[in-house]
Design an enzyme around this catalytic site. Sequence first.
Site, PDB file in Angstrom:
ATOM      1  N   ASP A 179       1.139  -1.403   0.229  1.00  0.00           N
ATOM      2  CA  ASP A 179       0.133   0.069  -0.205  1.00  0.00           C
ATOM      3  C   ASP A 179       1.194   1.448   0.275  1.00  0.00           C
ATOM      4  O   ASP A 179       2.422   1.718  -0.616  1.00  0.00           O
ATOM      5  CB  ASP A 179      -0.844  -0.142   0.975  1.00  0.00           C
ATOM      6  CG  ASP A 179      -0.291   0.107   2.765  1.00  0.00           C
ATOM      7  OD1 ASP A 179       1.471   0.570   2.391  1.00  0.00           O
ATOM      8  OD2 ASP A 179      -1.218   0.364   3.267  1.00  0.00           O
ATOM      9  N   CYS A 194       3.075  -3.695   4.397  1.00  0.00           N
ATOM     10  CA  CYS A 194       1.902  -2.510   4.261  1.00  0.00           C
ATOM     11  C   CYS A 194       2.643  -1.789   5.742  1.00  0.00           C
ATOM     12  O   CYS A 194       4.332  -1.965   5.714  1.00  0.00           O
ATOM     13  CB  CYS A 194       0.426  -2.898   4.301  1.00  0.00           C
ATOM     14  SG  CYS A 194      -0.327  -3.686   5.714  1.00  0.00           S
ATOM     15  N   THR A 235       1.656  -2.515   9.132  1.00  0.00           N
ATOM     16  CA  THR A 235       2.301  -3.710  10.157  1.00  0.00           C
ATOM     17  C   THR A 235       1.878  -5.089   9.676  1.00  0.00           C
ATOM     18  O   THR A 235       3.472  -5.662   9.864  1.00  0.00           O
ATOM     19  CB  THR A 235       0.938  -2.918  10.968  1.00  0.00           C
ATOM     20  OG1 THR A 235       0.060  -3.573  10.366  1.00  0.00           O
ATOM     21  CG2 THR A 235       0.579  -2.389  11.944  1.00  0.00           C
ATOM     22  N   HIS A 242       7.580 -25.761   8.077  1.00  0.00           N
ATOM     23  CA  HIS A 242       6.706 -26.170   9.075  1.00  0.00           C
ATOM     24  C   HIS A 242       5.852 -25.392   7.932  1.00  0.00           C
ATOM     25  O   HIS A 242       4.597 -26.636   8.196  1.00  0.00           O
ATOM     26  CB  HIS A 242       6.799 -26.187  10.511  1.00  0.00           C
ATOM     27  CG  HIS A 242       8.337 -26.639  10.827  1.00  0.00           C
ATOM     28  ND1 HIS A 242       7.512 -26.554  12.084  1.00  0.00           N
ATOM     29  CD2 HIS A 242       9.022 -27.087  10.737  1.00  0.00           C
ATOM     30  CE1 HIS A 242       9.334 -26.738  12.894  1.00  0.00           C
ATOM     31  NE2 HIS A 242       9.810 -27.458  12.002  1.00  0.00           N
ATOM     32  N   HIS A 283       4.690 -32.462   8.501  1.00  0.00           N
ATOM     33  CA  HIS A 283       3.509 -30.905   8.575  1.00  0.00           C
ATOM     34  C   HIS A 283       3.100 -31.162   7.361  1.00  0.00           C
ATOM     35  O   HIS A 283       2.303 -30.332   7.143  1.00  0.00           O
ATOM     36  CB  HIS A 283       5.352 -30.018   8.229  1.00  0.00           C
ATOM     37  CG  HIS A 283       6.619 -30.333   9.213  1.00  0.00           C
ATOM     38  ND1 HIS A 283       6.012 -29.894  10.635  1.00  0.00           N
ATOM     39  CD2 HIS A 283       7.670 -30.551   9.174  1.00  0.00           C
ATOM     40  CE1 HIS A 283       6.969 -30.218  10.607  1.00  0.00           C
ATOM     41  NE2 HIS A 283       8.141 -30.019  10.604  1.00  0.00           N
TER      42      HIS A 283
HETATM   43  C1  RB5 Z   1      -2.514   2.059   6.495  1.00  0.00           C
HETATM   44  O1  RB5 Z   1      -2.181   3.745   7.595  1.00  0.00           O
HETATM   45  C2  RB5 Z   1      -2.752   0.716   7.381  1.00  0.00           C
HETATM   46  O2  RB5 Z   1      -3.050   0.904   8.529  1.00  0.00           O
HETATM   47  C3  RB5 Z   1      -1.850  -0.051   6.691  1.00  0.00           C
HETATM   48  O3  RB5 Z   1      -0.869   0.249   5.960  1.00  0.00           O
HETATM   49  C4  RB5 Z   1      -1.874  -0.913   7.870  1.00  0.00           C
HETATM   50  O4  RB5 Z   1      -0.351  -1.148   8.190  1.00  0.00           O
HETATM   51  C5  RB5 Z   1      -2.416  -2.175   8.081  1.00  0.00           C
HETATM   52  O5  RB5 Z   1      -2.746  -3.321   8.348  1.00  0.00           O
END
Ligand code: RB5
Length: 144
Positions: free
Chosen positions: A8, A65, A67, A98, A133
């Site tokens: 993203d 993204c 996180t 695994h 596995h």
């Molecule tokens: C975008 O602000 C953020 O929500 C996205 O990049 C991500 O971390 C979502 O899980």
Amino acid sequence: MKIAIGNDHVAVEMKNEITAYLIALGHEVINMGTDSSERCDYPIYGEKVARAVADGKADLGIAICGTGVGISLAANRVPGIRAVVCSEPYSAALSRQHNNTNVLAFGARVIGIELAKLIVKNWLDAEFEGGRHAQRVKMLDDIH
Ligand code: RB5
């Protein structure tokens, strides 16, 4: 190997650096992410990467993204996809050995580029061990 990569708006720079790293390692990269910093929706790109892998257009996928959480959740909705979100290389390698993961996700707001490269390398170098596995992975794939 053919690797689909998606991201993203938060992860454009990291996507570009990981792409260059993958090419330097000798892989072919299919860019399925945004190249713009304009706000967008991570589920679109998680799904794109996952479908490329599920349809056999790519061998493996990488999804980034903020996180790694949202984009991995999206990827995991596609049948046949086992996406893992990782912030360290040990789990990345074990997830291949695994769990036979086929999409790797991480967060551009969580880890730095050198750690991201280490995670990618460990994930790509690891091989699925099969055996007991394989039965467990089949059990995962049987959950609908
Ligand atoms: C975008 O602000 C953020 O929500 C996205 O990049 C991500 O971390 C979502 O899980």
